[in-house]
Motif scaffolding. Structure first.
Motif, PDB file in Angstrom:
ATOM      1  N   LEU A 133      -2.155  -1.156  13.791  1.00  0.00           N
ATOM      2  CA  LEU A 133      -3.034  -1.670  12.700  1.00  0.00           C
ATOM      3  C   LEU A 133      -3.436  -2.857  13.044  1.00  0.00           C
ATOM      4  CD1 LEU A 133      -2.194  -0.219   9.353  1.00  0.00           C
ATOM      5  CD2 LEU A 133      -3.587   0.811  11.027  1.00  0.00           C
ATOM      6  N   GLY A 134      -2.332  -3.840  13.749  1.00  0.00           N
ATOM      7  CA  GLY A 134      -2.712  -5.182  14.035  1.00  0.00           C
ATOM      8  C   GLY A 134      -2.431  -6.120  13.121  1.00  0.00           C
ATOM      9  N   VAL A 135      -1.308  -5.673  12.200  1.00  0.00           N
ATOM     10  CA  VAL A 135      -1.136  -6.629  11.032  1.00  0.00           C
ATOM     11  C   VAL A 135       0.365  -7.123  10.925  1.00  0.00           C
ATOM     12  CG1 VAL A 135      -2.874  -5.263   9.533  1.00  0.00           C
ATOM     13  CG2 VAL A 135      -0.503  -4.450   9.515  1.00  0.00           C
ATOM     14  N   ARG A 136       0.780  -7.900  10.081  1.00  0.00           N
ATOM     15  CA  ARG A 136       1.896  -8.521  10.142  1.00  0.00           C
ATOM     16  C   ARG A 136       3.036  -8.260   8.906  1.00  0.00           C
ATOM     17  NH1 ARG A 136       0.535 -14.610  11.382  1.00  0.00           N
ATOM     18  NH2 ARG A 136      -0.865 -13.847   9.550  1.00  0.00           N
ATOM     19  N   SER A 137       2.313  -7.857   7.831  1.00  0.00           N
ATOM     20  CA  SER A 137       2.991  -7.627   6.456  1.00  0.00           C
ATOM     21  C   SER A 137       2.440  -6.421   5.831  1.00  0.00           C
ATOM     22  CB  SER A 137       2.892  -8.852   5.925  1.00  0.00           C
ATOM     23  OG  SER A 137       1.464  -9.071   5.251  1.00  0.00           O
ATOM     24  N   ARG A 138       3.060  -5.928   4.988  1.00  0.00           N
ATOM     25  CA  ARG A 138       2.762  -4.929   4.044  1.00  0.00           C
ATOM     26  C   ARG A 138       1.304  -5.487   3.221  1.00  0.00           C
ATOM     27  NH1 ARG A 138       6.824  -0.995   2.346  1.00  0.00           N
ATOM     28  NH2 ARG A 138       8.532  -1.144   3.663  1.00  0.00           N
ATOM     29  N   ALA A 139       1.336  -6.417   2.877  1.00  0.00           N
ATOM     30  CA  ALA A 139       0.129  -6.963   2.010  1.00  0.00           C
ATOM     31  C   ALA A 139      -1.137  -6.903   3.092  1.00  0.00           C
ATOM     32  CB  ALA A 139       0.241  -8.332   1.833  1.00  0.00           C
ATOM     33  N   GLU A 140      -0.971  -7.091   4.276  1.00  0.00           N
ATOM     34  CA  GLU A 140      -1.937  -7.132   5.174  1.00  0.00           C
ATOM     35  C   GLU A 140      -2.560  -5.678   5.481  1.00  0.00           C
ATOM     36  OE1 GLU A 140      -1.370  -9.197   9.049  1.00  0.00           O
ATOM     37  OE2 GLU A 140      -1.135 -11.146   7.901  1.00  0.00           O
ATOM     38  N   ALA A 141      -1.534  -4.863   5.390  1.00  0.00           N
ATOM     39  CA  ALA A 141      -1.782  -3.352   5.690  1.00  0.00           C
ATOM     40  C   ALA A 141      -2.664  -2.755   4.597  1.00  0.00           C
ATOM     41  CB  ALA A 141      -0.583  -2.642   6.087  1.00  0.00           C
ATOM     42  N   VAL A 142      -2.217  -3.303   3.433  1.00  0.00           N
ATOM     43  CA  VAL A 142      -2.820  -2.421   2.165  1.00  0.00           C
ATOM     44  C   VAL A 142      -4.089  -3.296   1.959  1.00  0.00           C
ATOM     45  CG1 VAL A 142      -2.976  -2.880  -0.404  1.00  0.00           C
ATOM     46  CG2 VAL A 142      -0.647  -2.357   0.950  1.00  0.00           C
ATOM     47  N   ALA A 143      -4.422  -4.322   2.591  1.00  0.00           N
ATOM     48  CA  ALA A 143      -5.851  -5.003   2.277  1.00  0.00           C
ATOM     49  C   ALA A 143      -6.606  -4.274   3.399  1.00  0.00           C
ATOM     50  CB  ALA A 143      -5.451  -6.548   2.683  1.00  0.00           C
TER      51      ALA A 143
END
Length: 214
Positions: A200-210
């Protein structure tokens, strides 16, 4: 390790209460406080906290804007939202700004302390009601889509199992909870989480949820 905390709230009585409560927790140290978002950005630069306990609705510069500025300038600092508001717009805006956690002010001392420790260690933590609202929004008011028809359909690079893990991340579940739900070991779940983040190219759970909510 002592976790350094900056308390941000526009109401002095709330700030004082939070400072008092957090000062009673042995591994937490309140290193500063601020009454608005602009002051919070300055205080982070000055006090170098590990975690910022951030209110959202404040005059001048709101909490979400301050969060985005802090995360951009100091990605090592974790922002934990603590607010009265749990509407969809507030939640999504805060997570998109980079907040690692979201609690309402109904939370008690133990819950706040646990959340501070979680975000300080790089995890994401969501109030139970906040997690429920995210799931409801994600599913359009119904059930969360199952792998292959919902999330996997939107993220075709994910395997069915990775989509299962992402679905549960969006629900705010921890790695042990995901492991129990999917009958996996915790190390295996951690591996899946890392794979999902990479794809997904994200660094955290919060970024994944967003990203899921977008």
């Amino acid at each position: 390790m002592t976790i350094r905390v900056l308390v941000v709230d526009d109401q002095a009585i709330v700030r004082d209460g939070l400072v008092t409560v957090l000062s009673l927790v042995p591994d937490l140290e309140v290193v500063g406080e601020a009454g608005d978002g602009a002051a919070a950005v300055v205080a982070v630069e000055r006090d170098r906290p590990d975690v910022v306990l951030m209110d959202l609705r404040m005059p001048e510069v709101d909490g979400a804007t301050a969060t985005a500025r802090i995360v951009a300038a100091h990605p090592e600092v974790a922002v934990l939202v603590l607010t009265t508001f749990a509407d969809d717009e507030s939640i999504v805006t805060a997570l998109r700004a980079g907040a690692r956690g979201y609690l309402t002010k109904d939370a008690g001392r133990a819950e706040i302390a646990t959340a501070v420790r979680a975000v300080a260690s790089g995890q994401t933590t969501l109030d139970a009601m906040v997690g429920a609202r995210l799931v409801a929004q994600l599913a359009g008011g119904g059930d969360v889509p199952t792998a292959g028809t919902g999330l996997r359909g939107r993220f075709p690079d994910l395997t069915p199992r990775e989509a299962d893990v992402l679905e549960r991340i969006a629900e705010g579940r921890s790695n042990p909870e995901i492991a129990a739900d999917l009958y996996l070991t915790v190390p295996t779940v951690k591996s899946y989480v890392n794979q999902v983040f990479a794809k997904l190219g994200v660094r955290s759970r919060a970024e994944a949820v967003a990203l899921v909510l977008r």
